[in-house]
Design a protein around this motif. Sequence first.
Motif, mmCIF file in Angstrom:
data_model
loop_
_atom_site.group_PDB
_atom_site.id
_atom_site.type_symbol
_atom_site.label_atom_id
_atom_site.label_comp_id
_atom_site.label_asym_id
_atom_site.label_seq_id
_atom_site.Cartn_x
_atom_site.Cartn_y
_atom_site.Cartn_z
ATOM 1 N N GLY A 123 50.203 5.668 -35.053
ATOM 2 C CA GLY A 123 50.545 6.495 -33.878
ATOM 3 C C GLY A 123 49.604 7.341 -33.362
ATOM 4 N N THR A 124 49.997 8.384 -32.797
ATOM 5 C CA THR A 124 48.873 9.272 -32.055
ATOM 6 C C THR A 124 48.097 9.924 -33.207
ATOM 7 O OG1 THR A 124 50.557 11.035 -31.970
ATOM 8 C CG2 THR A 124 50.213 9.694 -30.157
ATOM 9 N N SER A 125 46.786 10.001 -32.681
ATOM 10 C CA SER A 125 45.742 10.579 -33.695
ATOM 11 C C SER A 125 45.092 11.647 -33.104
ATOM 12 C CB SER A 125 44.622 9.738 -34.171
ATOM 13 O OG SER A 125 44.035 8.880 -32.821
ATOM 14 N N ASN A 126 44.554 12.625 -33.773
ATOM 15 C CA ASN A 126 43.857 13.653 -33.387
ATOM 16 C C ASN A 126 42.431 13.444 -32.949
ATOM 17 O OD1 ASN A 126 42.361 14.185 -35.781
ATOM 18 N ND2 ASN A 126 44.155 15.379 -36.148
ATOM 19 N N ASP A 127 41.494 14.127 -32.177
ATOM 20 C CA ASP A 127 39.939 13.784 -32.050
ATOM 21 C C ASP A 127 39.191 13.672 -33.204
ATOM 22 O OD1 ASP A 127 40.739 14.207 -29.313
ATOM 23 O OD2 ASP A 127 39.623 15.939 -28.929
ATOM 24 N N ALA A 128 39.392 14.450 -34.407
ATOM 25 C CA ALA A 128 38.733 14.387 -35.446
ATOM 26 C C ALA A 128 38.869 12.924 -36.283
ATOM 27 C CB ALA A 128 39.113 15.367 -36.357
ATOM 28 N N VAL A 129 40.062 12.436 -36.169
ATOM 29 C CA VAL A 129 40.128 11.232 -36.797
ATOM 30 C C VAL A 129 39.513 9.900 -35.931
ATOM 31 C CG1 VAL A 129 42.019 9.318 -37.268
ATOM 32 C CG2 VAL A 129 42.506 11.834 -38.020
ATOM 33 N N ARG A 130 39.708 10.107 -34.476
ATOM 34 C CA ARG A 130 39.382 9.064 -33.618
ATOM 35 C C ARG A 130 37.835 8.991 -33.869
ATOM 36 N NH1 ARG A 130 43.343 10.177 -29.969
ATOM 37 N NH2 ARG A 130 41.979 11.841 -29.003
ATOM 38 N N ARG A 131 37.171 10.312 -33.885
ATOM 39 C CA ARG A 131 35.602 10.151 -33.980
ATOM 40 C C ARG A 131 35.260 9.891 -35.109
ATOM 41 N NH1 ARG A 131 31.877 13.967 -35.338
ATOM 42 N NH2 ARG A 131 29.722 13.865 -34.286
ATOM 43 N N LEU A 132 35.814 10.148 -36.268
ATOM 44 C CA LEU A 132 35.276 9.509 -37.627
ATOM 45 C C LEU A 132 35.537 8.018 -37.795
ATOM 46 C CD1 LEU A 132 34.605 9.922 -40.670
ATOM 47 C CD2 LEU A 132 36.716 10.240 -41.187
ATOM 48 N N LEU A 133 36.542 7.400 -37.276
ATOM 49 C CA LEU A 133 36.859 5.975 -36.952
ATOM 50 C C LEU A 133 35.796 5.247 -36.196
ATOM 51 C CD1 LEU A 133 40.610 5.899 -36.328
ATOM 52 C CD2 LEU A 133 39.561 5.256 -38.753
ATOM 53 N N THR A 134 35.472 5.882 -34.906
ATOM 54 C CA THR A 134 34.653 5.400 -34.123
ATOM 55 C C THR A 134 32.908 5.283 -34.852
ATOM 56 O OG1 THR A 134 35.845 6.045 -32.147
ATOM 57 C CG2 THR A 134 33.613 5.216 -32.070
ATOM 58 N N VAL A 135 32.586 6.454 -35.340
ATOM 59 C CA VAL A 135 31.431 6.685 -35.923
ATOM 60 C C VAL A 135 31.278 5.424 -37.286
ATOM 61 C CG1 VAL A 135 29.722 7.691 -37.359
ATOM 62 C CG2 VAL A 135 31.078 8.792 -35.095
ATOM 63 N N THR A 136 32.064 5.409 -37.967
ATOM 64 C CA THR A 136 32.260 4.522 -39.226
ATOM 65 C C THR A 136 32.140 2.918 -38.738
ATOM 66 O OG1 THR A 136 33.525 6.185 -40.438
ATOM 67 C CG2 THR A 136 33.490 3.890 -41.369
ATOM 68 N N GLU A 137 33.025 2.861 -37.871
ATOM 69 C CA GLU A 137 33.060 1.095 -37.510
ATOM 70 C C GLU A 137 31.672 1.033 -36.601
ATOM 71 O OE1 GLU A 137 35.981 -0.050 -34.421
ATOM 72 O OE2 GLU A 137 35.607 -2.254 -35.439
ATOM 73 N N GLN A 138 31.257 1.744 -36.030
ATOM 74 C CA GLN A 138 29.902 1.598 -35.258
ATOM 75 C C GLN A 138 28.712 1.573 -36.217
ATOM 76 O OE1 GLN A 138 29.393 4.877 -32.655
ATOM 77 N NE2 GLN A 138 30.488 3.599 -31.030
ATOM 78 N N ALA A 139 28.891 2.461 -37.418
ATOM 79 C CA ALA A 139 27.810 2.330 -38.449
ATOM 80 C C ALA A 139 27.758 1.042 -39.401
ATOM 81 C CB ALA A 139 28.092 3.341 -39.731
ATOM 82 N N LEU A 140 29.068 0.281 -39.404
ATOM 83 C CA LEU A 140 29.109 -0.852 -39.883
ATOM 84 C C LEU A 140 28.324 -1.989 -38.991
ATOM 85 C CD1 LEU A 140 30.015 -3.425 -41.788
ATOM 86 C CD2 LEU A 140 32.146 -3.301 -40.602
ATOM 87 N N TYR A 141 28.326 -1.858 -37.693
ATOM 88 C CA TYR A 141 27.595 -2.745 -36.905
ATOM 89 C C TYR A 141 26.078 -2.492 -36.918
ATOM 90 C CZ TYR A 141 31.956 -4.942 -35.780
ATOM 91 O OH TYR A 141 33.156 -5.537 -35.633
ATOM 92 N N LYS A 142 25.945 -1.118 -37.212
ATOM 93 C CA LYS A 142 24.403 -0.571 -37.166
ATOM 94 C C LYS A 142 23.896 -1.390 -38.589
ATOM 95 C CE LYS A 142 23.666 2.019 -33.756
ATOM 96 N NZ LYS A 142 22.872 1.649 -32.691
#
Length: 258
Positions: A123-142
């Motif tokens: 459902g709706t997520s807060n900024d803290a969750v969204r940022r952690l998700l984005t950084v972790t997925e980007q880290a995988l691609y790095k």
Amino acid sequence: MKIKRRASKGILLKAPWELERLRTANKIVCEVLELLQNSCEPGITTKDLDRIAYEFILSRGAKPAFLGYRGYPATICISINNEVVHGIPSDSRIVEEGDLVSIDIGAIYKDYVGDAARSFSVGTSNDAVRRLLTVTEQALYKGIEQAIPRNRVGAIGAAIQEFVEAHGYNVVKKFVGHGVGRSLHEPPEIPNYGNPKQGPMLKSGMVLAIEPMVNEGTGDVVILDDGWTAVTADGKLSAHFEHSVAVTDNGPEILSKK
Ligand code: MF3
Ligand code: CO
């Protein structure tokens, strides 16, 4: 059957026909992840999601890879909020709006294992969750970018760690990625930290499961009394993304995709 080529330190190189099976196994895993993410609405139990995964994997002519592995009792690992990895599905655990859910799945197709994981919010997520998700997925691609012939394994972890720490988070060091093929866990180990000049040298034909686990707070984890569920020591959030990747002369090939 021809004799399998071996790279250094017991790392198995996969022939084209083996890569084809690994593509199919990982495609199935990817489809289950998609199905579960779409099914993950508030009110569903984690055991419901496990049943959906089990049925789907069998319907595709594959078998669950985690079920029975070292005694693990389910098809999926589902880890919510402060849980890092290896959360066991349960009839009494209900998914709630705003939860950060991490799902890890393995499937065996014609003797070859597919392995992938992803995290998402319900459902709706807060900024803290969204940022952690984005950084972790980007880290995988790095990390995946470094999975090229003549790099060392350490280049993968170094890239992941640098990216994660630059964003103020920490990698979990207790668990590592791994080679994958006929077995779920083959050499080499792939830490999410390290030195680019260290570790075995990568060669075309290696298949690697790269899987950063990233914590909002410290990287320390504690294992619960069920013997499986790893949680953050400080109670803060954790996210996990994993792809199985083939090292090729044309660059990294992500096998766990649609
Ligand atoms: N999630 C682990 C991995 O990606 C494997 C799970 S092991 C199990 O390597 F025992 F929990 F199934
Ligand atoms: Co894995």
